[in-house]
Design an enzyme around this catalytic site. Structure first.
Site, PDB file in Angstrom:
ATOM      1  N   GLU A 198      -4.960  -1.261  -4.668  1.00  0.00           N
ATOM      2  CA  GLU A 198      -5.331  -2.002  -3.455  1.00  0.00           C
ATOM      3  C   GLU A 198      -6.181  -3.232  -3.793  1.00  0.00           C
ATOM      4  O   GLU A 198      -7.089  -3.607  -3.040  1.00  0.00           O
ATOM      5  CB  GLU A 198      -6.094  -1.071  -2.510  1.00  0.00           C
ATOM      6  CG  GLU A 198      -5.656  -1.109  -1.082  1.00  0.00           C
ATOM      7  CD  GLU A 198      -4.302  -1.734  -0.877  1.00  0.00           C
ATOM      8  OE1 GLU A 198      -3.319  -1.008  -1.006  1.00  0.00           O
ATOM      9  OE2 GLU A 198      -4.213  -2.936  -0.592  1.00  0.00           O
TER      10      GLU A 198
HETATM   11  C1  LIG Z   1      -1.562   5.439  -8.928  1.00  0.00           C
HETATM   12  C2  LIG Z   1      -1.233   4.052  -8.477  1.00  0.00           C
HETATM   13  C3  LIG Z   1      -0.708   3.856  -7.212  1.00  0.00           C
HETATM   14  C4  LIG Z   1      -0.358   2.570  -6.794  1.00  0.00           C
HETATM   15  N1  LIG Z   1       0.230   2.407  -5.558  1.00  0.00           N
HETATM   16  C5  LIG Z   1       0.765   1.189  -5.247  1.00  0.00           C
HETATM   17  C6  LIG Z   1       1.557   1.037  -4.064  1.00  0.00           C
HETATM   18  O1  LIG Z   1       1.743   1.962  -3.279  1.00  0.00           O
HETATM   19  N2  LIG Z   1       2.114  -0.173  -3.826  1.00  0.00           N
HETATM   20  C7  LIG Z   1       1.945  -1.232  -4.674  1.00  0.00           C
HETATM   21  O2  LIG Z   1       2.497  -2.293  -4.410  1.00  0.00           O
HETATM   22  N3  LIG Z   1       1.186  -1.121  -5.787  1.00  0.00           N
HETATM   23  C8  LIG Z   1       0.592   0.065  -6.091  1.00  0.00           C
HETATM   24  N4  LIG Z   1      -0.166   0.206  -7.234  1.00  0.00           N
HETATM   25  C9  LIG Z   1      -0.373  -0.955  -8.084  1.00  0.00           C
HETATM   26  C10 LIG Z   1      -1.802  -1.461  -8.044  1.00  0.00           C
HETATM   27  O3  LIG Z   1      -2.070  -2.073  -6.822  1.00  0.00           O
HETATM   28  C11 LIG Z   1      -1.983  -2.389  -9.266  1.00  0.00           C
HETATM   29  O4  LIG Z   1      -2.029  -1.546 -10.403  1.00  0.00           O
HETATM   30  C12 LIG Z   1      -3.214  -3.239  -9.160  1.00  0.00           C
HETATM   31  O5  LIG Z   1      -3.067  -4.198  -8.149  1.00  0.00           O
HETATM   32  C13 LIG Z   1      -3.534  -3.968 -10.471  1.00  0.00           C
HETATM   33  O6  LIG Z   1      -2.402  -4.609 -10.979  1.00  0.00           O
HETATM   34  P1  LIG Z   1      -1.978  -4.340 -12.513  1.00  0.00           P
HETATM   35  O7  LIG Z   1      -1.902  -2.879 -12.719  1.00  0.00           O
HETATM   36  O8  LIG Z   1      -0.781  -5.133 -12.820  1.00  0.00           O
HETATM   37  O9  LIG Z   1      -3.199  -4.876 -13.370  1.00  0.00           O
HETATM   38  P2  LIG Z   1      -3.423  -6.388 -13.821  1.00  0.00           P
HETATM   39  O10 LIG Z   1      -3.215  -7.294 -12.666  1.00  0.00           O
HETATM   40  O11 LIG Z   1      -2.651  -6.637 -15.057  1.00  0.00           O
HETATM   41  O12 LIG Z   1      -4.980  -6.375 -14.151  1.00  0.00           O
HETATM   42  C14 LIG Z   1      -5.517  -5.942 -15.410  1.00  0.00           C
HETATM   43  C15 LIG Z   1      -7.000  -6.321 -15.444  1.00  0.00           C
HETATM   44  O13 LIG Z   1      -7.132  -7.743 -15.337  1.00  0.00           O
HETATM   45  C16 LIG Z   1      -7.944  -8.103 -14.231  1.00  0.00           C
HETATM   46  N5  LIG Z   1      -7.417  -9.314 -13.617  1.00  0.00           N
HETATM   47  C17 LIG Z   1      -6.128  -9.591 -13.292  1.00  0.00           C
HETATM   48  N6  LIG Z   1      -6.055 -10.810 -12.728  1.00  0.00           N
HETATM   49  C18 LIG Z   1      -7.293 -11.322 -12.692  1.00  0.00           C
HETATM   50  C19 LIG Z   1      -7.876 -12.529 -12.204  1.00  0.00           C
HETATM   51  N7  LIG Z   1      -7.143 -13.474 -11.621  1.00  0.00           N
HETATM   52  N8  LIG Z   1      -9.195 -12.697 -12.357  1.00  0.00           N
HETATM   53  C20 LIG Z   1      -9.957 -11.752 -12.919  1.00  0.00           C
HETATM   54  N9  LIG Z   1      -9.492 -10.587 -13.386  1.00  0.00           N
HETATM   55  C21 LIG Z   1      -8.173 -10.367 -13.262  1.00  0.00           C
HETATM   56  C22 LIG Z   1      -7.864  -6.902 -13.279  1.00  0.00           C
HETATM   57  O14 LIG Z   1      -9.004  -6.814 -12.437  1.00  0.00           O
HETATM   58  C23 LIG Z   1      -7.777  -5.730 -14.266  1.00  0.00           C
HETATM   59  O15 LIG Z   1      -9.058  -5.374 -14.707  1.00  0.00           O
HETATM   60  C24 LIG Z   1      -0.578   1.469  -7.646  1.00  0.00           C
HETATM   61  C25 LIG Z   1      -1.145   1.673  -8.906  1.00  0.00           C
HETATM   62  C26 LIG Z   1      -1.475   2.928  -9.328  1.00  0.00           C
HETATM   63  C27 LIG Z   1      -2.044   3.111 -10.709  1.00  0.00           C
END
Ligand SMILES: Cc1cc2nc3c(=O)[nH]c(=O)nc-3n(C[C@H](O)[C@H](O)[C@H](O)COP(=O)(O)OP(=O)(O)OC[C@H]3O[C@@H](n4cnc5c(N)ncnc54)[C@H](O)[C@@H]3O)c2cc1C
Length: 572
Positions: free
Chosen positions: A430
């Site tokens: 989220e």
């Molecule tokens: C169990 C689970 C359920 C989920 N359910 C859903 C769902 O129902 N629907 C859905 O659409 N998604 C869902 N997600 C996805 C979730 O919303 C994402 O994992 C989350 O938004 C982070 O994206 P990412 O995993 O690609 O991490 P990344 O975006 O790759 O982030 C990795 C790190 O980099 C940091 N970062 C990234 N960009 C920036 C920036 N611009 N500035 C500073 N720091 C940054 C982040 O804070 C994090 O620490 C779910 C994830 C999990 C694990």
């Protein structure tokens, strides 16, 4: 250890901390009298205690799995979900025109707290459906509303949110899913989404996916994204389930926690979808669902804090270990000073996080009921804080719960470890808490800090009055407010946004610490400075609030120091 719903805590916070009475005084929420909200909280609490809590370990031990393309949910989850649906709990804040109860979001927030404490993996399903309902209420056409809302609200159908793709996580604008107009008012939606919570289940009914995708003429980035309703089964005109849509669950993730929640990789292959909101305005529509879910995810963290605290306390009251320093020295570990420190920290932080979450909910309700721009700005400002502090508190408190259990905390049977594993995702999904913090110091301060200063002015006016009655605690909160004001001024003055971003997370945490002090102070005053509430307030203000100073000091260090080490030096 059975879960006890903290209904008395909600009532106290509603009455003395966040003023639910002002919500009930509006025409929109005239039904939400204290009698009604008490009865609803009690009834929801009973369902969580008696039906959901016994399912929690099942979800952990018997994860959802895919069998021949069909998702099989954990033992007992089907019955648990039916109890939620039949109680009307999916739609307690939904529009009565479509079958909802029309009660304040504050009630839904308390419900999500209790559902998460008792069985977070299952509670995530109605939580997402609530968010989808709100998005449809605000952005969908009348036809979509008429078809979907009654069934989502009754729990006959469930809802998901589909944003994430392998290359598009925090950067949603990088998504590649496509939507082609089919010429009959519908769209063919194609693409792969990952991490989709409750992407499918075996509860019957429909699974309604809200999917972000780009139309052929959609611009790059978030501005060119549109939102589509893509159901698992295409409904017939009478609302019965028609043919299966062209979408499938490719696989489910093996996760650290919330094993009972199926987290799916979804494939959409020219699936039929209906536009929700205007073309290319999908992010605005999806933001309605995301904001709803952000507060709800904060409530997940608070619920887990509560469950972890109750477990830890029960263990500490039972476990004997060595002579204790008070009484006849034959007490249980609850009498050791360090165990007391942990338990009081858990209890005090849970109260602070719950108060912040419910204050945010009340601001949302007041904004909805009155249309007042200041309430809306307050709600927008508090949402990232409520999400982050609720979830960070859940993580910290549940980890402390493991520590209170000693070695038994590391052993799965006690349930302490499950809280810690389940809640870990809440600071990630989220919008990570880092992204929330950036939203707080950038978008939520685009007004030059006006919403923040207005809030601080109100708090300081209250604290000023409190100083006469409760000088020691009042002075400490007052000083903390002043430090927070100075830090806010420093942040607002930074034209280079990266200086703000570098301190965003400590600022967000520092803001929450000060708010926690303010709400504890209010609790102490409501209790005339006596009894358990006042003692807990003293503990928080003297031992936890001081953390704000170091957090806010960190918030003002700027970005350059973070880049002073080269990548070679980082890798050495
Ligand atoms: C169990 C689970 C359920 C989920 N359910 C859903 C769902 O129902 N629907 C859905 O659409 N998604 C869902 N997600 C996805 C979730 O919303 C994402 O994992 C989350 O938004 C982070 O994206 P990412 O995993 O690609 O991490 P990344 O975006 O790759 O982030 C990795 C790190 O980099 C940091 N970062 C990234 N960009 C920036 C920036 N611009 N500035 C500073 N720091 C940054 C982040 O804070 C994090 O620490 C779910 C994830 C999990 C694990």
């Amino acid at each position: 250890m059975p879960y006890r719903a903290p209904v008395a805590d909600y009532k106290f916070i509603f009455e003395h901390i966040v003023g639910l009475n002002q919500v009930a005084a509006t025409e929109k929420f005239a039904e939400a009298s204290a009698d009604v909200t008490d009865a609803i909280l009690t009834e929801a609490g009973r369902m969580c205690e008696e039906v959901l809590a016994p399912l929690n370990r099942n979800g952990d031990l018997y994860p959802a799995k895919v069998e021949n393309g069909v998702v099989r949910t954990s033992k007992g989850f089907d019955g648990g979900f039916r109890a939620i649906a039949e109680g009307g709990w999916v739609g307690i804040s939904a529009d009565p025109e479509y079958g909802g109860m029309g009660l304040p979001i504050a009630m839904t927030t308390a419900l999500n707290d209790m559902m998460s404490a008792s069985c977070m993996a299952l509670g995530l399903n109605p939580l997402l459906t609530q968010g989808q309902i709100e998005a449809l209420e605000h952005h969908a056409s009348d036809e979509i509303k008429a078809m979907y809302l009654p069934k989502l609200i009754s729990g006959e159908w469930t809802g998901t949110m589909n944003l994430t793709e392998p290359q598009a996580g925090s950067d949603v604008g990088a998504l590649r899913s496509k939507a082609e107009p089919k010429g009959d008012g519908t769209y063919a939606v194609s693409g792969q989404k990952i991490f989709i919570s409750w992407g499918d289940h075996d509860f019957g009914g429909n699974v309604c996916h809200l999917v972000l995708a780009r139309l052929p003429d959609g611009a790059e980035g978030t501005r060119g994204i549109s939102l589509f309703m893509v159901p698992k089964y295409i409904p017939n005109a009478d609302g019965s389930l028609g043919e299966a849509n062209s979408l499938r669950v490719v696989s489910l993730e093996h996760k650290m926690g919330i094993h009972g929640s199926p987290t799916a990789v979804m494939e959409f292959d020219g699936a039929t979808g209906w536009l929700v909101g205007a073309e290319h305005k999908g992010m605005a529509a999806m933001f309605t669902m995301m904001n709803n879910a952000r507060l709800a995810v904060g409530a997940q963290g608070i619920g887990i804090s509560e469950g972890a605290y109750q477990h830890a306390l029960a263990y500490a009251l039972d476990r004997k270990q060595g002579p204790t320093p008070v009484g006849d020295k034959s007490g249980t570990i609850v009498d050791h000073a360090d165990v007391r420190r942990m338990l009081l920290t858990m209890k005090a932080d849970t109260f602070a996080a719950r108060s912040i979450g419910l204050a945010c909910a009340v601001a949302i309700d007041m904004g909805n009921a009155t249309g007042d721009a200041e309430w809306k700005a307050r709600a927008a400002f508090l949402t990232p804080i409520a999400k982050s502090f609720g979830t960070d508190t859940g993580i910290r408190v549940s980890e402390m719960g493991v520590q209170v259990h000693g070695g038994m905390g590391f052993i799965e049977e006690t349930g302490a470890a499950q809280y810690s594993r389940d809640v870990r995702v809440t600071s990630i999904y989220e919008g990570t808490n880092g992204i929330q913090a950036m939203d707080l110091v950038a978008r939520k301060m685009m007004d030059g800090g006006e919403a923040a200063y207005r809030f601080l002015d109100e708090i300081e006016a209250d604290v000023e009055n409190a100083r006469a009655l409760c000088p020691e605690l009042g002075d400490a909160v007052w000083e903390a407010c002043e430090t927070l004001r100075e830090t806010t001024e420093w942040l607002v003055a930074q034209d280079d946004l990266n200086n703000r971003f570098a301190g965003a997370v400590p600022y967000q945490a520092g803001f929450a610490r000060v708010l926690g002090g303010y709400y504890h102070l209010k609790a102490a005053l409501a209790a005339n400075g006596k009894g358990a509430r006042a003692k807990l307030a003293r503990f928080y203000i003297t031992r936890l609030l001081p953390e704000h100073a170091s957090l806010l000091e960190q918030a003002m260090q700027g970005a350059s120091g973070l880049y002073s080490m080269s990548l070679e030096e980082l890798s050495a």
